[in-house]
Design a protein around this motif. Sequence first.
Motif, PDB file in Angstrom:
ATOM      1  N   ALA A 159      57.080  52.503  21.710  1.00  0.00           N
ATOM      2  CA  ALA A 159      55.796  52.271  22.366  1.00  0.00           C
ATOM      3  C   ALA A 159      54.676  53.027  21.646  1.00  0.00           C
ATOM      4  N   VAL A 160      54.982  54.257  21.188  1.00  0.00           N
ATOM      5  CA  VAL A 160      53.985  55.040  20.451  1.00  0.00           C
ATOM      6  C   VAL A 160      53.647  54.358  19.137  1.00  0.00           C
ATOM      7  N   LYS A 161      54.673  53.854  18.436  1.00  0.00           N
ATOM      8  CA  LYS A 161      54.430  53.162  17.166  1.00  0.00           C
ATOM      9  C   LYS A 161      53.580  51.903  17.386  1.00  0.00           C
ATOM     10  N   ARG A 162      53.845  51.206  18.469  1.00  0.00           N
ATOM     11  CA  ARG A 162      53.056  50.005  18.764  1.00  0.00           C
ATOM     12  C   ARG A 162      51.608  50.372  19.035  1.00  0.00           C
ATOM     13  N   PHE A 163      51.387  51.450  19.765  1.00  0.00           N
ATOM     14  CA  PHE A 163      50.026  51.906  20.071  1.00  0.00           C
ATOM     15  C   PHE A 163      49.273  52.238  18.774  1.00  0.00           C
ATOM     16  N   GLN A 164      49.951  52.939  17.881  1.00  0.00           N
ATOM     17  CA  GLN A 164      49.322  53.283  16.600  1.00  0.00           C
ATOM     18  C   GLN A 164      48.982  52.032  15.796  1.00  0.00           C
ATOM     19  N   ARG A 165      49.879  51.063  15.846  1.00  0.00           N
ATOM     20  CA  ARG A 165      49.681  49.843  15.079  1.00  0.00           C
ATOM     21  C   ARG A 165      48.473  49.048  15.609  1.00  0.00           C
ATOM     22  N   ILE A 166      48.317  49.013  16.915  1.00  0.00           N
ATOM     23  CA  ILE A 166      47.179  48.283  17.502  1.00  0.00           C
ATOM     24  C   ILE A 166      45.865  48.958  17.133  1.00  0.00           C
ATOM     25  N   LEU A 167      45.825  50.297  17.182  1.00  0.00           N
ATOM     26  CA  LEU A 167      44.601  51.009  16.796  1.00  0.00           C
ATOM     27  C   LEU A 167      44.224  50.699  15.350  1.00  0.00           C
ATOM     28  N   LYS A 168      45.231  50.644  14.494  1.00  0.00           N
ATOM     29  CA  LYS A 168      44.965  50.365  13.085  1.00  0.00           C
ATOM     30  C   LYS A 168      44.447  48.949  12.911  1.00  0.00           C
ATOM     31  N   GLN A 169      45.051  47.995  13.607  1.00  0.00           N
ATOM     32  CA  GLN A 169      44.627  46.594  13.497  1.00  0.00           C
ATOM     33  C   GLN A 169      43.201  46.403  14.009  1.00  0.00           C
ATOM     34  N   MET A 170      42.806  47.173  15.010  1.00  0.00           N
ATOM     35  CA  MET A 170      41.451  47.066  15.550  1.00  0.00           C
ATOM     36  C   MET A 170      40.414  47.743  14.648  1.00  0.00           C
ATOM     37  N   GLY A 171      40.883  48.513  13.662  1.00  0.00           N
ATOM     38  CA  GLY A 171      39.959  49.187  12.762  1.00  0.00           C
ATOM     39  C   GLY A 171      39.527  50.558  13.230  1.00  0.00           C
ATOM     40  N   VAL A 172      40.208  51.106  14.242  1.00  0.00           N
ATOM     41  CA  VAL A 172      39.827  52.414  14.767  1.00  0.00           C
ATOM     42  C   VAL A 172      40.091  53.510  13.735  1.00  0.00           C
ATOM     43  N   ASP A 173      41.221  53.434  13.023  1.00  0.00           N
ATOM     44  CA  ASP A 173      41.559  54.458  12.021  1.00  0.00           C
ATOM     45  C   ASP A 173      40.468  54.544  10.953  1.00  0.00           C
ATOM     46  N   ASP A 174      40.083  53.402  10.399  1.00  0.00           N
ATOM     47  CA  ASP A 174      39.066  53.401   9.335  1.00  0.00           C
ATOM     48  C   ASP A 174      37.724  53.901   9.857  1.00  0.00           C
ATOM     49  N   ALA A 175      37.381  53.523  11.088  1.00  0.00           N
ATOM     50  CA  ALA A 175      36.110  53.957  11.661  1.00  0.00           C
ATOM     51  C   ALA A 175      36.086  55.469  11.873  1.00  0.00           C
ATOM     52  N   LEU A 176      37.233  56.040  12.257  1.00  0.00           N
ATOM     53  CA  LEU A 176      37.298  57.490  12.446  1.00  0.00           C
ATOM     54  C   LEU A 176      37.135  58.221  11.111  1.00  0.00           C
ATOM     55  N   ARG A 177      37.736  57.672  10.066  1.00  0.00           N
ATOM     56  CA  ARG A 177      37.609  58.302   8.750  1.00  0.00           C
ATOM     57  C   ARG A 177      36.149  58.290   8.295  1.00  0.00           C
ATOM     58  N   LYS A 178      35.468  57.160   8.540  1.00  0.00           N
ATOM     59  CA  LYS A 178      34.070  57.080   8.140  1.00  0.00           C
ATOM     60  C   LYS A 178      33.203  58.084   8.904  1.00  0.00           C
ATOM     61  N   ARG A 179      33.609  58.406  10.145  1.00  0.00           N
ATOM     62  CA  ARG A 179      32.844  59.383  10.927  1.00  0.00           C
ATOM     63  C   ARG A 179      33.211  60.814  10.578  1.00  0.00           C
ATOM     64  N   GLY A 180      34.194  60.983   9.662  1.00  0.00           N
ATOM     65  CA  GLY A 180      34.540  62.325   9.215  1.00  0.00           C
ATOM     66  C   GLY A 180      35.834  62.880   9.740  1.00  0.00           C
TER      67      GLY A 180
END
Length: 428
Positions: free
Chosen positions: A389-410
């Motif tokens: 379930a944790v892996k699925r949650f991480q995968r959804i965040l990545k697909q939504m672009g949350v990871d990249d957006a966080l990196r851009k914010r620092g």
Amino acid sequence: MFVDTAQVYVKGGDGGNGIVSFRREKYVPEGGPAGGDGGKGGDVVLVVDEGLRTLLDFRYQRHFKAPRGEYGKTKNQHGANAEDLLVKVPPGTTVSDADTGEFLGDLTRHGQRLVVARGGRGGRGNTRFATAANKAPEIAEKGEPGQERWIRLELKVIADVGLVGFPSVGKSTLLSVVSAAKPKIGAYHFTTISPNLGVVESGDGRSFVLADLPGLIEGAHEGHGLGDQFLRHVERTKVIVHVVDMAAAEGRDPWEDYLKINEELKLYNEKLAERPMIVVANKMDLPGAEEQLAEFRKKLGADTPVYPISGVTKEGVQQLLYAIADLLDSLPERDETLIDEPVVEERKVYRLEEEPDEFTISRDNEVFVVHSAKIEKLIKMTNFDQYDAVKRFQRILKQMGVDDALRKRGAEDGSTIRIGELEFDFVE
């Protein structure tokens, strides 16, 4: 006690949790997933009960929560859906969202129903997550949270005819002599502080419901006196009976009273100025009333009839009842001008709309805060004790672009991320 407004909290039932289960049969050594889905949570449904006359019950109970769905079961069995929570309201109740003001429905007929808080769907069991790459998933969803909101209830009495006029012009006396109603009558202003209803027999087999409504004063549309506590109820009536004290017992000018009341009705709702109206000259048994009536008719014009009566002696009352019944007969069965909002027959929704993928990121000192209704709901439906379930949650965040957006914010490795009530470390 007559209560015509209330604000209550309603919450649909949460969906039941899906479960993780595997087939355990004697001759099936490697049984596949067999966890069933949870059941749907119950809806909160308002139901019209013609036996109720006020919203008094909501003074003592303001929170209504539907039951949650049953958990999924083994052998791919679904949990049972929860029963809806039925909340009784009187006919004439309008419903709106207390926070947004959104109009939800207008309940006027016995048995009419309106869903005001929808239950969440059941969580999926591990059977639903099996793929060719993962034939034995150890993951199941929690049930979807039910919808919750504060709603505002307003009761507008349903009557065929409404009596309007300044305080102490004789409205309650008139109601008492034409029906079995026993309104409070007194020689002081605002004797009537809530609507009184009576069934009137016209004498020729016809009948109608007459409402004695609290007296108006100038500025009522702005809340002065009893203000819109009174005016709300005029909106439901098909015919307005405007009672004027023609004897000018309190030194007021009948013509000025007539103009002021009509202006208050128009300022509150322009459609009330178009409502069929019958003008009644009351207290004709008192000295000076005949002279005042002659002057009143001269100013009003010959096109508008005036019905002189005496509520005390009952003179002219029968002719008035015939005129009211005739006017009601000439109107359509349902006057669509009575209500501004559309009437809701019934709202039954079986699934919640999907939240959009949009999200925003802000900073709270060193913490990165992600705002997203979809992700917050996902958190509530994720069991973080399950690795899959944790892996699925991480995968959804990545697909939504949350990871990249966080990196851009620092955001860097080890930065603290907050979504709703969940905090975790950002890991590259």
